[in-house]
Motif scaffolding. Structure first.
Motif, PDB file in Angstrom:
ATOM      1  N   ASP A 182       2.550   1.489  -4.814  1.00 38.04           N
ATOM      2  CA  ASP A 182       3.708   1.970  -5.584  1.00 38.04           C
ATOM      3  C   ASP A 182       4.001   3.438  -5.306  1.00 38.04           C
ATOM      4  OD1 ASP A 182       4.100  -0.480  -6.706  1.00 38.04           O
ATOM      5  OD2 ASP A 182       3.146  -0.028  -8.618  1.00 38.04           O
ATOM      6  N   HIS A 296       6.161  -5.613  -0.909  1.00 43.59           N
ATOM      7  CA  HIS A 296       6.206  -5.436  -2.363  1.00 43.59           C
ATOM      8  C   HIS A 296       7.679  -5.267  -2.728  1.00 43.59           C
ATOM      9  CE1 HIS A 296       4.436  -4.768  -6.156  1.00 43.59           C
ATOM     10  NE2 HIS A 296       4.596  -3.466  -6.240  1.00 43.59           N
ATOM     11  N   HIS A 329       7.398  -6.342  -7.211  1.00 41.83           N
ATOM     12  CA  HIS A 329       7.079  -5.118  -7.954  1.00 41.83           C
ATOM     13  C   HIS A 329       7.272  -5.385  -9.452  1.00 41.83           C
ATOM     14  CE1 HIS A 329       6.845  -0.881  -8.772  1.00 41.83           C
ATOM     15  NE2 HIS A 329       8.125  -0.696  -8.966  1.00 41.83           N
TER      16      HIS A 329
HETATM   17 ZN   LIG Z   1       4.540  -2.336  -7.984  1.00 36.55          ZN
END
Ligand SMILES: [Zn+2]
Length: 452
Positions: A182, A296, A329
């Motif tokens: 992330d 992702h 995500h």
């Molecule tokens: Zn994530």
């Protein structure tokens, strides 16, 4: 998996996926085929009664507990295995012999109750708290795998044969460590987001009268705002994993990052671009050394196959390799739309299925399986995510010893049933800002011990 798994199903029928009895049995036999490598015939011929399914799925699920016979009592708790009440047919004999185990396994694996909930109320994405009033026991164990073990044992008794000789050896345990990437640097937006989040938690603690708790949160808020913590942790993670003979999967964001995005995307999506030369070089090197790379998908991509495909292609171009595994995500997920969109975008394996706010087996299984996505062609497989760093640190806020026990509890269940599952540890949480590195080291030790 065998061709018996139906791939194309009418999307508008009640409960999104509903299939004929014979098809249902074939789909379960195929989904669980790793439990009968010598062939499914001895399982298929078990005298399992067939139940009738109500027109409307009861919500919250109406459950009953089925006690297993003494020769299988280790496969369910003493109060019994939770099943939808309608799966128990009215006939003579012990309840376990009057239970439609095909329907039970299908009910779990297909997410029948959640699909019905989604049809009525929209996707919960991955927040279990939205399933108000549901009995959490459905997520506590890998019930589908336990049913497979039960059917194996029952079949061997029926045939008066040795279980392994009749059906083949039990499958290997497969627990994959995955990292959702992330953040790779501590950006101003992360500083702001995390310090605001911790500050908000601090105010909440104050309102609850917990001055100590508030102090901890305010200290964390200050640390997020001012510290120069390093979020580039690929080498650190690779070294830790190598020590345990393990190679994980990094799921990377395929958007463009940067500030030229809407405030929503700046706030919710990662801010890096995988095409950045130092990042693509590092990931390529990791891939050469045996680490897996997945996509992702961004916050808004959960039902948008075109956006998913664009993100996949961006990652593929940057890394000069084909990438077909993924996780959404924030675990943004719809039973009806996400897998269908992923399939259309060319993905082969998804590991989104799990909850944000608790560990557990969202579809009652630790199994790589082919979901019955309405309107989609067969092809995509899903593997559940059973445990994530934030379950332990944010939602349960456990101390070290409890955290270890909690991790052990979920991993032990996967091992007990010889299951397949994934675990998430985000990369940036190994930074000093978070201090979740010890937990990752514990996880690796637990996995190492279990696999040796
Ligand atoms: Zn994530």
């Amino acid at each position: 998996m065998g061709s018996a798994v139906p791939g194309t199903l009418a999307p508008d029928i009640h409960r999104s996926v509903n299939i004929a009895n014979s098809e249902l049995q074939s789909s379960i036999l195929a989904a669980l085929q790793r439990y009968w490598p010598n062939g499914a015939v001895p399982i298929k011929t078990l005298p399992i009664p067939r139940c009738s399914v109500p027109d409307r799925e009861p919500l919250p699920p109406l459950l009953t507990r089925v006690k297993l016979p003494e020769w299988a009592s280790d496969l369910a708790p003493s109060i019994g295995l939770p099943v939808p009440a309608y799966a128990v047919v009215d006939s003579a004999g012990p309840v376990w012999s009057c239970t439609d185990w095909w329907q039970v396994a299908f009910w779990y694996l297909n997410g029948t109750a959640e699909r019905a909930f989604e049809a009525a109320h929209g996707p919960i994405h991955s927040y279990s708290y939205r399933l108000d009033g549901w009995d959490p026991s459905v997520w506590e164990c890998a019930w589908v795998n336990r049913i497979a073990l039960f059917l194996r044992r029952w079949s061997a008794r029926q045939h008066q044969a040795d279980e392994t000789e009749l059906l083949g050896a039990l499958p290997e345990v497969e627990i994959a460590v995955t990292h959702d990437v992330d953040a790779v640097t501590k950006t101003p937006s992360i500083r702001f987001k995390q310090s605001a989040f911790q500050g908000f938690n601090g105010i909440r603690k104050l309102a609850q009268g917990s001055f100590c708790g508030a102090q901890v949160k305010f200290r964390q808020a200050a640390r997020f705002l001012f510290s120069g913590s390093d979020y580039w942790l690929f080498d650190h993670i690779a070294t830790m994993e190598e020590r345990h003979g393990l190679r994980s999967c990094f799921n990377v964001y395929g958007g463009r990052g940067g500030w030229l995005r809407s405030p929503k995307h700046i706030l919710f999506d990662p801010s890096y671009n995988v095409a950045r030369s130092d990042l693509s070089r590092t990931l390529k090197e990791l891939a050469l050394r045996g680490w897996q790379i997945g996509v992702h998908q961004s916050f808004d991509a959960w039902r948008d196959s075109e956006l998913m495909a664009a993100e996949r292609q961006h990652v593929e171009r940057a890394l000069e390799q084909s990438v077909t595994t993924c996780r959404q995500h924030w675990l943004r997920f719809s039973w009806k739309q996400t897998w269908a969109a992923q399939q259309q975008a060319g993905f082969k394996l998804d590991s989104t299925l799990g909850f944000n706010d608790r560990p557990g087996f969202r579809c009652g299984a630790a199994l790589r399986f082919r979901p019955l996505a309405p309107g989609a062609k067969a092809g995509l497989e899903a593997v559940p995510m059973v445990l994530m760093d934030s379950h332990l640190y944010d939602y349960l806020a456990l101390e070290s010893a409890e955290r270890y026990r909690e991790m052990q509890r979920w991993l032990d269940e996967v091992r007990f049933v010889r299951g397949q599952a994934t675990v998430i540890w985000h990369t940036h949480v190994l930074a000093t800002d978070y201090g979740w590195s010890d937990g990752f080291a514990e996880l690796l030790r637990l996995l190492d011990r279990g696999n040796s």
